[in-house]
Enzyme design. Structure first.
Site, PDB file in Angstrom:
ATOM      1  N   TYR A 153      -2.770  16.893  -0.696  1.00 49.30           N
ATOM      2  CA  TYR A 153      -2.114  15.670  -1.201  1.00 49.30           C
ATOM      3  C   TYR A 153      -0.589  15.780  -1.133  1.00 49.30           C
ATOM      4  O   TYR A 153       0.109  14.789  -1.010  1.00 49.30           O
ATOM      5  CB  TYR A 153      -2.609  15.411  -2.624  1.00 49.30           C
ATOM      6  CG  TYR A 153      -2.675  13.949  -3.008  1.00 49.30           C
ATOM      7  CD1 TYR A 153      -3.272  12.999  -2.184  1.00 49.30           C
ATOM      8  CD2 TYR A 153      -2.143  13.519  -4.217  1.00 49.30           C
ATOM      9  CE1 TYR A 153      -3.335  11.669  -2.556  1.00 49.30           C
ATOM     10  CE2 TYR A 153      -2.209  12.190  -4.595  1.00 49.30           C
ATOM     11  CZ  TYR A 153      -2.802  11.271  -3.763  1.00 49.30           C
ATOM     12  OH  TYR A 153      -2.851   9.956  -4.129  1.00 49.30           O
ATOM     13  N   LYS A 160       3.014  10.531  -6.859  1.00 49.48           N
ATOM     14  CA  LYS A 160       2.170  10.041  -7.969  1.00 49.48           C
ATOM     15  C   LYS A 160       2.707  10.542  -9.312  1.00 49.48           C
ATOM     16  O   LYS A 160       2.636   9.819 -10.313  1.00 49.48           O
ATOM     17  CB  LYS A 160       0.716  10.472  -7.780  1.00 49.48           C
ATOM     18  CG  LYS A 160      -0.024   9.713  -6.672  1.00 49.48           C
ATOM     19  CD  LYS A 160      -0.088   8.213  -6.927  1.00 49.48           C
ATOM     20  CE  LYS A 160      -1.003   7.508  -5.941  1.00 49.48           C
ATOM     21  NZ  LYS A 160      -0.861   6.032  -5.973  1.00 49.48           N
TER      22      LYS A 160
HETATM   23  N1  LIG Z   1      -8.792   5.765  -2.422  1.00 54.68           N
HETATM   24  C1  LIG Z   1      -8.601   6.734  -3.294  1.00 54.68           C
HETATM   25  O1  LIG Z   1      -9.260   7.776  -3.278  1.00 54.68           O
HETATM   26  C2  LIG Z   1      -7.567   6.566  -4.386  1.00 54.68           C
HETATM   27  C3  LIG Z   1      -7.654   7.338  -5.546  1.00 54.68           C
HETATM   28  C4  LIG Z   1      -6.686   7.190  -6.547  1.00 54.68           C
HETATM   29  C5  LIG Z   1      -5.651   6.276  -6.365  1.00 54.68           C
HETATM   30  N2  LIG Z   1      -5.598   5.539  -5.206  1.00 54.68           N
HETATM   31  C6  LIG Z   1      -4.494   4.589  -5.062  1.00 54.68           C
HETATM   32  O2  LIG Z   1      -4.980   3.280  -4.962  1.00 54.68           O
HETATM   33  C7  LIG Z   1      -4.006   2.477  -4.309  1.00 54.68           C
HETATM   34  C8  LIG Z   1      -4.678   1.651  -3.224  1.00 54.68           C
HETATM   35  O3  LIG Z   1      -5.157   2.511  -2.213  1.00 54.68           O
HETATM   36  P1  LIG Z   1      -6.550   2.309  -1.426  1.00 54.68           P
HETATM   37  O4  LIG Z   1      -7.253   3.612  -1.480  1.00 54.68           O
HETATM   38  O5  LIG Z   1      -7.231   1.058  -1.868  1.00 54.68           O
HETATM   39  O6  LIG Z   1      -6.059   2.187   0.101  1.00 54.68           O
HETATM   40  P2  LIG Z   1      -5.549   0.944   0.972  1.00 54.68           P
HETATM   41  O7  LIG Z   1      -5.056   1.538   2.262  1.00 54.68           O
HETATM   42  O8  LIG Z   1      -6.616  -0.057   1.081  1.00 54.68           O
HETATM   43  O9  LIG Z   1      -4.309   0.397   0.147  1.00 54.68           O
HETATM   44  C9  LIG Z   1      -2.965   0.889   0.288  1.00 54.68           C
HETATM   45  C10 LIG Z   1      -2.095  -0.331   0.403  1.00 54.68           C
HETATM   46  O10 LIG Z   1      -0.709  -0.012   0.371  1.00 54.68           O
HETATM   47  C11 LIG Z   1      -0.072  -1.030   1.127  1.00 54.68           C
HETATM   48  N3  LIG Z   1       1.290  -0.682   1.488  1.00 54.68           N
HETATM   49  C12 LIG Z   1       1.726   0.443   2.126  1.00 54.68           C
HETATM   50  N4  LIG Z   1       3.074   0.356   2.320  1.00 54.68           N
HETATM   51  C13 LIG Z   1       3.470  -0.847   1.790  1.00 54.68           C
HETATM   52  C14 LIG Z   1       4.731  -1.529   1.680  1.00 54.68           C
HETATM   53  N5  LIG Z   1       5.871  -0.996   2.160  1.00 54.68           N
HETATM   54  N6  LIG Z   1       4.754  -2.741   1.070  1.00 54.68           N
HETATM   55  C15 LIG Z   1       3.632  -3.307   0.582  1.00 54.68           C
HETATM   56  N7  LIG Z   1       2.407  -2.718   0.668  1.00 54.68           N
HETATM   57  C16 LIG Z   1       2.335  -1.499   1.258  1.00 54.68           C
HETATM   58  C17 LIG Z   1      -0.974  -1.153   2.347  1.00 54.68           C
HETATM   59  O11 LIG Z   1      -0.737  -2.373   3.030  1.00 54.68           O
HETATM   60  C18 LIG Z   1      -2.339  -1.106   1.694  1.00 54.68           C
HETATM   61  O12 LIG Z   1      -2.777  -2.416   1.397  1.00 54.68           O
HETATM   62  C19 LIG Z   1      -2.925   3.437  -3.813  1.00 54.68           C
HETATM   63  O13 LIG Z   1      -1.874   3.484  -4.759  1.00 54.68           O
HETATM   64  C20 LIG Z   1      -3.670   4.767  -3.811  1.00 54.68           C
HETATM   65  O14 LIG Z   1      -2.803   5.891  -3.909  1.00 54.68           O
HETATM   66  C21 LIG Z   1      -6.537   5.651  -4.227  1.00 54.68           C
END
Ligand SMILES: NC(=O)c1ccc[n+]([C@@H]2O[C@H](COP(=O)([O-])OP(=O)(O)OC[C@H]3O[C@@H](n4cnc5c(N)ncnc54)[C@H](O)[C@@H]3O)[C@@H](O)[C@H]2O)c1
Length: 261
Positions: A153, A160
């Site tokens: 990570y 984070k």
């Molecule tokens: N999937 C997991 O395992 C997990 C676990 C814990 C937390 N998260 C967090 O959840 C959130 C959503 O992630 P996800 O897993 O649904 O993936 P995802 O790829 O579907 O979502 C990430 C989003 O960030 C957006 N993004 C990136 N750069 C950007 C910018 N400059 N301006 C506006 N938008 C931007 C992308 O367009 C995308 O929609 C993130 O913060 C991620 O760290 C994910």
């Protein structure tokens, strides 16, 4: 719990696998009005996903790092709704050389890019929406537990940790106006972004072995429903909080001992 009448801005939908898509779906089912945001090349994909919600919604332009986009978002929402009751920040990005075991070699600009898009952006979004928000409004962000170091990570983990701190400072500064700021710390979910991180499967397997309640990487519903809870008035006295939705993983230090040992 209801989101009846709430006007919500939901960032971070790329596909219908995105955590934010499931949050938008859950919010609509609870009576909320929703707009999505997206930007640049992926906007087409977000627009396709927006059509697959129970009620199709508009997609507004927002690259969270662009001041012009943030200012235009404020004005668009002022004209559209006059106010905003809640927002989901579901935005994260780290350059490839800042992830996947490259912690010691990642250049400063990659670490800085991860910080800006994944942590500072919560402040940027909150500052853009705060003029439209009143008492009872709620901002929710998505976290991955940053109290420990994880394999792979790397600088995303550092970002984070910053996000956790940013949410506390926002809770401090927006609380007196009745605006709440919280994070949901989710276990690993198989979204496009997550599967793209080399070693994601290893982390997911660890979760499945160790979470006391077990963990399904293909089920974002518990995370989505917790986001909706934090956006609702049921959470009206909660701010500066990090709610773990991870099958209880964060509470234990090792997988369970084999039965009879
Ligand atoms: N999937 C997991 O395992 C997990 C676990 C814990 C937390 N998260 C967090 O959840 C959130 C959503 O992630 P996800 O897993 O649904 O993936 P995802 O790829 O579907 O979502 C990430 C989003 O960030 C957006 N993004 C990136 N750069 C950007 C910018 N400059 N301006 C506006 N938008 C931007 C992308 O367009 C995308 O929609 C993130 O913060 C991620 O760290 C994910």
């Amino acid at each position: 719990m209801s989101l009846e009448g709430k006007r919500l801005v939901i960032t971070g939908v790329i596909t219908k696998d995105s955590i934010a898509f499931h949050a938008a779906e859950c919010a609509q089912r609870q009576g909320a009005s929703v707009v999505l945001t997206s930007f640049g090349r992926v906007r087409r994909m977000t627009e396709r996903a927006a059509q697959r919600l129970p009620e199709p919604v508009d997609v507004l332009e927002l690259d969270v790092n662009r001041e012009e986009d943030l200012a235009a978002l404020t004005e668009e929402l002022r004209g559209r709704w006059g106010g905003v009751d809640g927002a989901l920040h579901a935005i994260a990005y780290a350059p490839e050389d800042a992830l996947g075991g490259r912690f010691l070699t990642a250049p400063a600009q990659s670490a800085t890019a991860a910080f800006q898009t994944s942590a500072f952006s919560l402040k940027a979004l909150a500052a853009a929406l705060e003029p439209l928000m009143g008492p009872g409004a709620s901002i929710v962000g998505l976290d991955f537990d940053a109290t420990v170091a994880w394999p792979i990570y790397d600088w995303m983990g550092v970002a984070k940790a910053a996000l956790e701190s940013v949410s506390r400072y926002l809770a401090r500064d927006l609380g007196p106006r009745g605006i709440r700021v919280n994070l949901v710390s989710a276990g690993p979910l198989g979204t496009v972004a997550a599967r793209g991180i080399p070693g994601f499967e290893q982390l997911a397997a660890l979760w499945q072995a160790q979470a006391p309640l077990g963990w399904d990487i293909d089920d974002p519903a518990p995370v989505a429903e917790t986001i909706c809870f934090l956006l609702s008035d049921a959470a009206r006295a909660i701010s500066g909080e990090i709610l773990h939705v991870d099958g209880g993983f964060h509470a234990v230090g090792a997988p369970p001992a084999p039965a009879g040992s």
